[in-house]
Design a protein around this motif. Structure first.
Motif, mmCIF file in Angstrom:
data_model
loop_
_atom_site.group_PDB
_atom_site.id
_atom_site.type_symbol
_atom_site.label_atom_id
_atom_site.label_comp_id
_atom_site.label_asym_id
_atom_site.label_seq_id
_atom_site.Cartn_x
_atom_site.Cartn_y
_atom_site.Cartn_z
ATOM 1 N N ASP A 38 0.652 -1.325 -0.013
ATOM 2 C CA ASP A 38 0.000 -0.002 -0.043
ATOM 3 C C ASP A 38 0.916 1.180 -0.115
ATOM 4 N N ASP A 41 2.144 1.518 -3.346
ATOM 5 C CA ASP A 41 1.458 2.099 -4.366
ATOM 6 C C ASP A 41 0.902 3.356 -4.258
ATOM 7 N N LYS A 42 1.034 4.087 -3.029
ATOM 8 C CA LYS A 42 0.696 5.427 -2.786
ATOM 9 C C LYS A 42 1.745 6.448 -3.148
ATOM 10 N N ALA A 43 3.236 5.797 -2.887
ATOM 11 C CA ALA A 43 4.238 6.499 -3.357
ATOM 12 C C ALA A 43 4.410 6.663 -4.824
ATOM 13 N N THR A 44 4.007 5.804 -5.528
ATOM 14 C CA THR A 44 3.850 5.650 -7.191
ATOM 15 C C THR A 44 2.712 6.288 -7.768
ATOM 16 N N LYS A 45 1.701 6.561 -6.753
ATOM 17 C CA LYS A 45 0.289 7.100 -7.258
ATOM 18 C C LYS A 45 -0.489 6.285 -7.998
ATOM 19 N N GLY A 46 -0.294 5.010 -7.756
ATOM 20 C CA GLY A 46 -1.211 4.029 -8.410
ATOM 21 C C GLY A 46 -0.736 3.534 -9.739
ATOM 22 N N LYS A 47 0.536 3.968 -10.145
ATOM 23 C CA LYS A 47 0.938 3.759 -11.536
ATOM 24 C C LYS A 47 1.352 2.250 -11.696
ATOM 25 N N SER A 49 0.165 -0.425 -9.737
ATOM 26 C CA SER A 49 -0.933 -1.186 -8.750
ATOM 27 C C SER A 49 -0.907 -2.747 -8.900
#
Length: 84
Positions: A38, A41-47, A49
Motif C-alpha cells: 500500500d 502504491d501510494k508513493a507511485t500514485k497507483g501507476k 498497482s
C-alpha cells in the motif's frame, strides 16, 4: 566432523527455526506485506498497482511455502533429523 559440516548443520538448524517462526507469524508477515504494498502504491500514485499487487501475492505465497504451520494443540515443532 569438519568445520564445514558444523556450519552446514548450523545453517540447517537456523533455516528450520526461521521456517517455524514464519509459520507461527504468517498472519503478521502477510499484514506487513500488504502495508508495504500500500505504501509503495501510494508513493507511485497507483501507476504500478497491478504489479505491486502481483508482487505482494508472490511474497505471501513464498512465505506460505517456506513456513511450517503450527499443529493444532501442539507446539508447532517439526521433528529434527538425528545428528550423525
Amino acid at each position: 566432523m569438519g568445520l564445514m559440516d558444523k556450519f552446514k548443520g548450523k545453517a540447517e538448524e537456523l533455516k528450520e527455526k526461521a521456517s517455524e517462526l514464519a509459520g507461527k507469524h504468517s498472519d503478521q508477515i502477510e499484514h506487513i506485506v500488504d502495508k508495504a504494498g500500500d505504501a509503495i502504491d501510494k508513493a507511485t500514485k497507483g501507476k504500478y498497482s497491478e504489479k505491486i499487487e502481483h508482487g505482494a501475492g508472490k511474497a505471501k505465497d513464498a512465505v506460505g511455502d517456506f513456513a511450517h504451520k503450527p499443529k493444532p494443540g501442539g507446539e508447532g515443532q517439526t521433528p529434527q533429523p538425528p545428528q550423525p
